[in-house]
Design a protein around this motif. Structure first.
Motif, PDB file in Angstrom:
ATOM      1  N   HIS A 215       0.835  -1.203   0.000  1.00 21.25           N
ATOM      2  CA  HIS A 215       0.000   0.000   0.000  1.00 21.25           C
ATOM      3  C   HIS A 215       0.873   1.257   0.000  1.00 21.25           C
ATOM      4  CE1 HIS A 215      -3.397   2.598   0.716  1.00 21.25           C
ATOM      5  NE2 HIS A 215      -2.829   3.077   1.835  1.00 21.25           N
ATOM      6  N   ARG A 216       1.898   1.262   0.841  1.00 23.66           N
ATOM      7  CA  ARG A 216       2.800   2.414   0.872  1.00 23.66           C
ATOM      8  C   ARG A 216       3.540   2.574  -0.468  1.00 23.66           C
ATOM      9  NH1 ARG A 216       4.245   4.490   5.955  1.00 23.66           N
ATOM     10  NH2 ARG A 216       3.333   3.380   7.737  1.00 23.66           N
ATOM     11  N   ALA A 217       3.943   1.462  -1.072  1.00 26.23           N
ATOM     12  CA  ALA A 217       4.643   1.529  -2.361  1.00 26.23           C
ATOM     13  C   ALA A 217       3.743   2.129  -3.429  1.00 26.23           C
ATOM     14  CB  ALA A 217       5.113   0.137  -2.769  1.00 26.23           C
ATOM     15  N   ARG A 218       2.471   1.727  -3.447  1.00 28.51           N
ATOM     16  CA  ARG A 218       1.546   2.285  -4.428  1.00 28.51           C
ATOM     17  C   ARG A 218       1.338   3.779  -4.200  1.00 28.51           C
ATOM     18  NH1 ARG A 218      -1.909  -1.349  -3.929  1.00 28.51           N
ATOM     19  NH2 ARG A 218      -1.331  -2.616  -5.741  1.00 28.51           N
ATOM     20  N   GLN A 219       1.302   4.199  -2.947  1.00 29.25           N
ATOM     21  CA  GLN A 219       1.197   5.631  -2.653  1.00 29.25           C
ATOM     22  C   GLN A 219       2.407   6.398  -3.170  1.00 29.25           C
ATOM     23  OE1 GLN A 219       0.596   5.958   1.558  1.00 29.25           O
ATOM     24  NE2 GLN A 219      -1.606   5.477   1.450  1.00 29.25           N
ATOM     25  N   PHE A 244       5.558  -2.817 -11.193  1.00 31.58           N
ATOM     26  CA  PHE A 244       5.110  -2.995  -9.819  1.00 31.58           C
ATOM     27  C   PHE A 244       3.746  -3.699  -9.769  1.00 31.58           C
ATOM     28  CE2 PHE A 244       2.253  -1.099  -6.609  1.00 31.58           C
ATOM     29  CZ  PHE A 244       2.809  -1.650  -5.469  1.00 31.58           C
ATOM     30  N   GLU A 245       2.805  -3.241 -10.569  1.00 32.01           N
ATOM     31  CA  GLU A 245       1.487  -3.859 -10.576  1.00 32.01           C
ATOM     32  C   GLU A 245       1.546  -5.294 -11.096  1.00 32.01           C
ATOM     33  OE1 GLU A 245      -1.004  -2.748  -9.162  1.00 32.01           O
ATOM     34  OE2 GLU A 245      -0.704  -0.593  -8.969  1.00 32.01           O
ATOM     35  N   GLU A 246       2.494  -5.544 -12.019  1.00 30.95           N
ATOM     36  CA  GLU A 246       2.644  -6.910 -12.526  1.00 30.95           C
ATOM     37  C   GLU A 246       3.190  -7.832 -11.435  1.00 30.95           C
ATOM     38  OE1 GLU A 246       4.856  -9.254 -16.221  1.00 30.95           O
ATOM     39  OE2 GLU A 246       5.120  -7.086 -15.921  1.00 30.95           O
TER      40      GLU A 246
END
Length: 625
Positions: A215-219, A244-246
């Motif tokens: 969650h922090r990485a996506r932010q 990242f999403e992959e």
């Protein structure tokens, strides 16, 4: 400075070889020399002399200060060594030298004075806050001593000066080594605020991903989307976000989010981008549309050809090669599609012809297109339809030679030389082909025809290959004739030099075999003949430079030096005095330098006065008297 001549003592003959009663070993001598206590008066006198020598030259350079301080350290006088380091830093130049501060602190650390070393590092980072090397050394010392809170305070002090990215990353790695993840995360937040680039946000996201905080990485990635400005940064960000999403196996999210980002990016470029960026954005949008049409029309030849025709109809904006490089690949892909997928040879040939017509050959060309067109015709067994280019001829000849078609290679070389008679490479390769087939007369005829050409792109290589060819066959008279023909075209001093070296070494190959066959007397007579022939060449060369080119004095001097070396190499047969009497005097003179704006001063140059010039000058002085 003259060095005294050292006489090597002669070996003395030992008459009595019996062993002595007291034996002394080498180990005993070394032990006595190492562990013997020095004389205190002698030691004090030595130290006084050395200190006086250092004091006299200490202001010469910073290296002298360093040597002086290290010498005092080797004597065990740390206080005096520390005083010398301080004096060196008080010098008006040395205090800004980070290497000097590092050596001073290293001296304190190596001799177990950590507090003194801290004082030195503290002064260094105060005076040189923008030098990262000093901060790294300071932190490294505290970490070695186990003073982790002190090292952290140094990092915090360093961060107040806003260092580069590497400094922040070093601080983060320091905290990560001691499992201070929250501290590292806080430092990353400050790092991103100080350096709001895409690379910083991506590093932060990877840090969170490595610690399982998706969650922090996506932010972090979403924060980077808000700060993206340039096109290159956007490309790298989109790629990192998609990866990242992959990794998170969120393919639908990655696809939808990437499309949304790309749409927002196009809108942003249309609003705030300049003319070039807007054109690139629209071209990318059109490119995706073309790709979708090609995917939709897979197997529909008419639709695919229509897309290619519309693409190649957009000519580059200027006749510069850098604009045409990507455009040419449209034609290449079009031709490959017609040949491989559509299997239409007539349309393939027409595509290549139209592409060659579009290229502005008066400014530049593309050898790749010519080569592909020729290879296509060869695959269709249409050898006469291949276009004429250097690379095409080379590849074609290489192919025929691999197949063993020698007559076909000769015919191709003939066409090659008819098309480009000035190409020395073609003449050389043709002659090498005949030499490899032991066709000596053919090779000689090719060389003779090549040297009669009025213009060649590399005549020196061709003439040298011709001379080496005749010399390898032992044809000395033919070689002399070639040298005479070459001297009719050029009078370069190297040609004269090589001609003279050839005459000096003629019939000299074989060494001891010739002496055994002809005898010593015959060998000496042959050497004299060679030397006489070389002298005649040198005489003719010097006569030419003296009468026809008197301004080329340096070339004349180099010829005299070569002649002198040749006479010396013949030993007793050679006569060095013949050349020494002709050597000029070397004078340094000045001449005025004139530029477009007028006189610009004077420059020094070397001039040579030859003996005949000296004699004529003396005669002119007598006539004037």
């Amino acid at each position: 400075m003259c060095h005294p001549i050292v006489e090597v003592p002669r070996l003395r003959i030992v008459k009595n070889k019996n062993p002595t009663s007291i034996q002394i070993t080498a180990e005993q001598l070394i032990r006595e020399g190492v562990y013997a206590k020095p004389d205190p008066f002698e030691l004090a006198d030595y130290r006084l002399r050395r200190r006086k020598e250092f004091e006299d030259i200490r202001h010469a350079s910073p290296n002298v200060w360093v040597k002086y301080a290290k010498w005092e350290e080797s004597q065990g006088d740390f206080a005096r060594s520390r005083s010398i380091w301080e004096q060196a830093l008080q010098h008006h130049v040395c205090y800004t030298n980070p290497n000097l501060w590092c050596r001073y602190a290293t001296f304190e650390m190596s001799n177990s004075f950590p507090n003194h070393a801290r004082n030195v590092w503290d002064r260094a980072v105060t005076l040189l806050p923008n030098v990262s090397q000093v901060w790294y050394k300071f932190v490294h010392m505290e970490e070695i001593l186990g003073n982790i809170p002190g090292a952290r305070q140094i990092f915090e002090r360093w961060m107040t000066h806003s260092p580069d990215s590497q400094g922040w990353l070093s601080y983060i790695k320091f905290e990560s080594r001691y499992n201070e993840i929250e501290r590292a995360r806080h430092i990353f937040d400050r790092f991103v605020q100080c350096h709001p680039q895409v690379d910083s946000c991506v590093r932060y996201a990877k840090f969170e991903l490595n610690h399982g905080e998706l969650h922090r990485a996506r932010q972090c990635y979403e924060r980077a989307v808000e700060t993206v400005i340039s096109v290159d940064a956007a490309r790298s960000l989109f790629l990192a976000f998609a990866e990242f999403e992959e990794k998170c196996k969120e393919t639908d999210r990655a696809r939808s989010f990437t499309k949304e980002l790309y749409r927002r990016f196009i809108e942003f470029e249309k609003r705030y981008g300049d003319k070039e960026s807007i054109e690139n954005t629209l071209a990318s949008e059109k490119r995706f549309q073309y790709e979708e049409r090609i995917e939709f029309g897979a197997g529909n030849k008419d639709r695919i050809r229509d897309v290619y025709e519309r693409a190649i109809s957009n000519l580059p904006p200027s006749e510069e090669k850098r604009y045409w490089q990507r455009y040419i690949y449209l034609w290449i892909n079009y031709a490959l599609y017609e040949e491989l997928d559509a299997q239409d040879t007539d349309r393939t040939r027409e595509v290549y012809r139209e592409c060659l017509k579009r290229i502005p050959h008066h400014k530049f060309s593309f050898s790749k297109v010519w080569l592909l067109a020729a290879q296509f015709e060869i695959r269709q067994k249409n050898l006469d339809g291949a276009p004429a280019r250097h690379k095409v001829f080379k590849k074609y000849i290489e192919l025929e030679l691999t197949l063993g078609n020698v007559d076909r290679c000769r015919a191709l070389y003939t066409k090659y030389l008819e098309w480009a008679p000035e190409c020395s490479y073609a003449w050389l390769k043709y002659a090498e082909l005949e030499m490899s087939l032991s066709e000596i007369e053919r090779a000689r005829a090719i060389f003779q025809l090549a040297t009669t050409q009025p213009a060649l792109d590399a005549p020196d290589l061709l003439w040298k290959a011709y001379l080496d060819f005749e010399i390898s066959l032992g044809e000395l008279e033919r070689t002399r004739q070639i040298y005479d023909r070459l001297l009719e075209r050029t009078k370069h001093w190297k040609v004269w030099r090589n001609y003279a070296m050839f005459e000096a070494n003629a019939n000299m190959e074989g060494g001891s075999d010739i002496i055994q066959e002809q005898g010593q007397a015959a060998h000496e007579r042959q050497r004299k003949k060679c030397l006489e022939a070389a002298r005649r060449v040198f005489e003719n060369a010097l006569e030419y430079f003296r009468i026809s080119a008197p301004e080329l004095k340096e070339e004349r001097v180099m010829l005299l030096e070569e002649w002198l070396n040749t006479e010396s190499s013949f030993g007793q047969i050679g006569d060095v005095s013949l050349v020494e009497n002709r050597l000029p005097k070397k004078l340094k003179r000045r001449r005025e330098v004139v530029t477009e704006g007028g006189p610009a001063g004077y420059e020094e140059y070397y001039d040579y006065i030859f003996p005949e010039e000296t004699a004529s000058l003396s005669l002119n002085i007598l006539e004037a008297a």
